[in-house]
Design a protein around this motif. Structure first.
Motif, short mmCIF file in Angstrom:
data_model
loop_
_atom_site.label_atom_id
_atom_site.label_comp_id
_atom_site.label_asym_id
_atom_site.label_seq_id
_atom_site.Cartn_x
_atom_site.Cartn_y
_atom_site.Cartn_z
N ALA A 2 19.45 22.64 -99.93
CA ALA A 2 20.24 21.88 -101.14
C ALA A 2 19.52 20.47 -101.31
CB ALA A 2 21.70 21.47 -100.61
N ASP A 3 18.76 20.09 -100.48
CA ASP A 3 18.22 18.59 -100.68
C ASP A 3 16.93 18.85 -101.60
OD1 ASP A 3 20.16 17.29 -99.04
OD2 ASP A 3 18.83 17.22 -97.50
N GLN A 4 16.37 20.02 -101.31
CA GLN A 4 15.20 20.23 -101.99
C GLN A 4 15.47 20.67 -103.65
OE1 GLN A 4 15.51 20.73 -98.69
NE2 GLN A 4 14.02 22.27 -98.01
N ILE A 5 16.49 21.55 -103.81
CA ILE A 5 17.11 21.59 -105.25
C ILE A 5 17.55 20.22 -106.05
CG2 ILE A 5 18.42 22.95 -106.69
CD1 ILE A 5 16.27 24.56 -105.54
N ASP A 166 19.59 25.93 -113.47
CA ASP A 166 20.37 25.64 -112.72
C ASP A 166 20.08 25.82 -111.13
OD1 ASP A 166 20.80 28.29 -111.82
OD2 ASP A 166 22.42 28.71 -113.31
N ARG A 167 21.02 25.27 -110.36
CA ARG A 167 20.29 25.36 -108.69
C ARG A 167 19.89 26.66 -108.29
NH1 ARG A 167 21.70 21.74 -105.35
NH2 ARG A 167 22.06 23.23 -103.75
N GLU A 168 20.67 27.64 -108.38
CA GLU A 168 20.42 29.00 -108.03
C GLU A 168 19.09 29.66 -108.73
OE1 GLU A 168 20.79 32.29 -105.18
OE2 GLU A 168 21.56 30.16 -105.19
N THR A 169 19.26 29.38 -110.06
CA THR A 169 17.89 30.06 -110.96
C THR A 169 16.61 29.25 -110.36
OG1 THR A 169 19.48 30.20 -112.77
CG2 THR A 169 16.87 30.54 -113.02
N THR A 170 16.85 27.88 -110.20
CA THR A 170 15.62 27.38 -109.54
C THR A 170 15.14 27.94 -108.18
OG1 THR A 170 16.14 25.10 -110.81
CG2 THR A 170 14.84 25.14 -108.68
N ARG A 171 16.21 28.28 -107.42
CA ARG A 171 15.97 28.66 -105.98
C ARG A 171 15.06 29.81 -106.25
NH1 ARG A 171 19.48 32.01 -102.67
NH2 ARG A 171 18.50 31.89 -100.37
N HIS A 172 15.60 30.91 -107.11
CA HIS A 172 14.67 32.04 -107.56
C HIS A 172 13.53 31.76 -107.94
CE1 HIS A 172 17.89 35.10 -106.38
NE2 HIS A 172 18.67 34.49 -106.97
#
Length: 436
Positions: A2-5, A166-172
């Motif tokens: 979470a902190d990275q995103i 968004d957060r989840e898209t960035t994660r991917h």
């Protein structure tokens, strides 16, 4: 995670320490100055033609004028910058964050109509994500991969921010970039130097591709180096690795620069000219000894050599791009000294690598006199950094021979005032071709 995103998407220019803001401008100046010099190489000519002919698109290629896609721009710009080995680097990574990351950020910023501050924020994100990803990868992967591998993740982070994912898209996006990043073998290119270099262009293209794919719903999480290597992320947002880059006074591999500095220092201390030298002895770390190209036939081979640029430094008192190409590669006095270099691996230097690139030089003169130096390091490490004026002078030394003082000054101004004047003055310079 979470902190990275959160860091990727919530960092603001105004909240950054002033030193970080100043250095970000200078880092961009340094890498684009190297890109101007790189635009004159055969590597750049080939990759720009490839990007234009095979990618399609409407973005003008850097300093070329022909158009390509954002992916083609990133590929061509990354390889153009990497074609002259003079850009900034990060010791723990044994590589370079900016060369794969900044081209992707430039392409994305242009495409989304970003402001100058938004581009600069993305560049800071790229440095900080890239530094930590590089250390995590080198700690967990058994091979020594090129900068393009972990640089792809840095590029994806910068582009994800600019695209407003968004957060989840960035994660991917980070996961796609890590998975598809070019895990190319750096030491193969050290042993057999060619145009593939440090993988910067491929990493840049991969990073921007990853963000664009993620935006379309393509999945790829997790990025192991980001999510499962927590030891490297605890100081994110408090320690600024963009302030811990090294810079290169000379456009050759960093591993060769301590022998160059040691040779020139002994010449100056003892008033020794190149023609007086019979042999140059160098004790240094294993990787520098592997830069064994004594008689390079191409500029790429000359940049990935220890003996040849050290001989150039002994003869000319410096090393510039023009000393590493064409007829300069066959200068008989430089080849004599390059052939006469004795490279020896030293445990002391090995123990300190990669945090330090140490070398110790001895000059043996034709009359039998021997001058020995102490252990030394390359100039412009982050522990003894160049001044702003040093980097500005380096920038003009690289750019003015290519397109003159007026355009060099215009490009410098566009970079150094990017936060105030916006992106257009910079892209106006980047998209205008260099006239022959």
């Amino acid at each position: 995670m979470a902190d990275q995103i959160d860091f990727i998407h919530t960092l603001t220019w105004e909240d950054l320490p002033q030193k970080v803001r100043t250095q970000t401008h200078l880092n961009l100046l340094d890498v684009l100055g190297v890109g101007v010099a790189g635009s004159q190489t055969q590597t750049s000519a080939i990759i720009c033609a490839h990007a234009h002919e095979d990618f399609g698109g409407t973005i003008p290629l850097m300093f070329d004028g022909r158009t390509s896609s954002p992916l083609g721009f990133a590929l061509a710009a990354g390889m153009t910058i990497d074609s002259v080995d003079g850009h900034d680097g990060f010791n723990p990574a044994k590589g370079h964050i900016a060369a794969p990351m900044i081209p992707a950020a430039l392409a994305a910023a242009h495409e989304v109509g970003a402001s100058g501050k938004q581009l600069l924020e993305a560049i800071v994100v790229g440095y900080e994500i890239g530094a930590r990803t590089s250390m995590a990868q080198h700690a967990t992967a058994p091979d020594y991969h090129t900068s393009g591998s972990w640089g792809a993740v840095a590029a994806a982070a910068a582009v994800s921010r600019l695209m407003g994912l968004d957060r989840e898209t960035t994660r991917h996006a980070l996961g796609i970039a890590e998975y598809h990043g070019p895990r190319s073998q750096m030491m193969r290119c050290i042993d057999f130097p060619t145009m593939v270099k440090d993988g910067a262009g491929w990493g840049s293209m991969c990073g921007i591709s990853a963000a664009r794919l993620a935006a379309k719903g393509f999945t790829g999480a997790p990025a192991i180096t980001v999510e499962d290597a927590s030891d490297y992320w605890t100081d994110l947002g408090s320690r600024w690795y963009c302030l811990e880059q090294y810079y290169k006074p000379y456009p050759v591999c960093r591993w060769a620069q301590a022998p160059m500095e040691g040779t020139m220092a002994l010449q100056k201390a003892h008033d020794v000219t190149a023609d007086q030298i019979a042999k140059i002895e160098v004790h240094t770390f294993h990787e520098s000894v592997r830069l064994a190209m004594k008689r390079p036939q191409t500029g790429d081979e000359a940049q990935y050599s220890t003996s040849f640029p050290t001989a150039v430094a002994a003869v000319h008192g410096t090393v510039r791009p023009e000393h590493l190409e064409g007829d300069a590669l066959f200068d008989p006095e430089i080849l004599r000294l390059s052939d006469a270099m004795d490279m020896q691996e030293a445990n002391h230097a090995n123990e300190h690598f990669p945090a330090k690139r140490l070398a110790r030089v001895a000059l043996v003169l034709k009359d039998g006199t021997r001058h020995e130096g102490d252990w030394n390091e390359p100039r412009w490490d982050h522990t003894n950094p160049p001044t702003a004026q040093d980097l500005i002078d380096k920038f003009h030394g690289l750019t003015e021979p290519v397109f003159g003082k007026d355009r060099s000054t215009a490009l410098e101004t566009a970079i150094m005032r990017l936060a105030e004047t916006g992106l257009a003055p910079l892209t106006d310079q980047l998209f205008t071709p260099i006239k022959a």
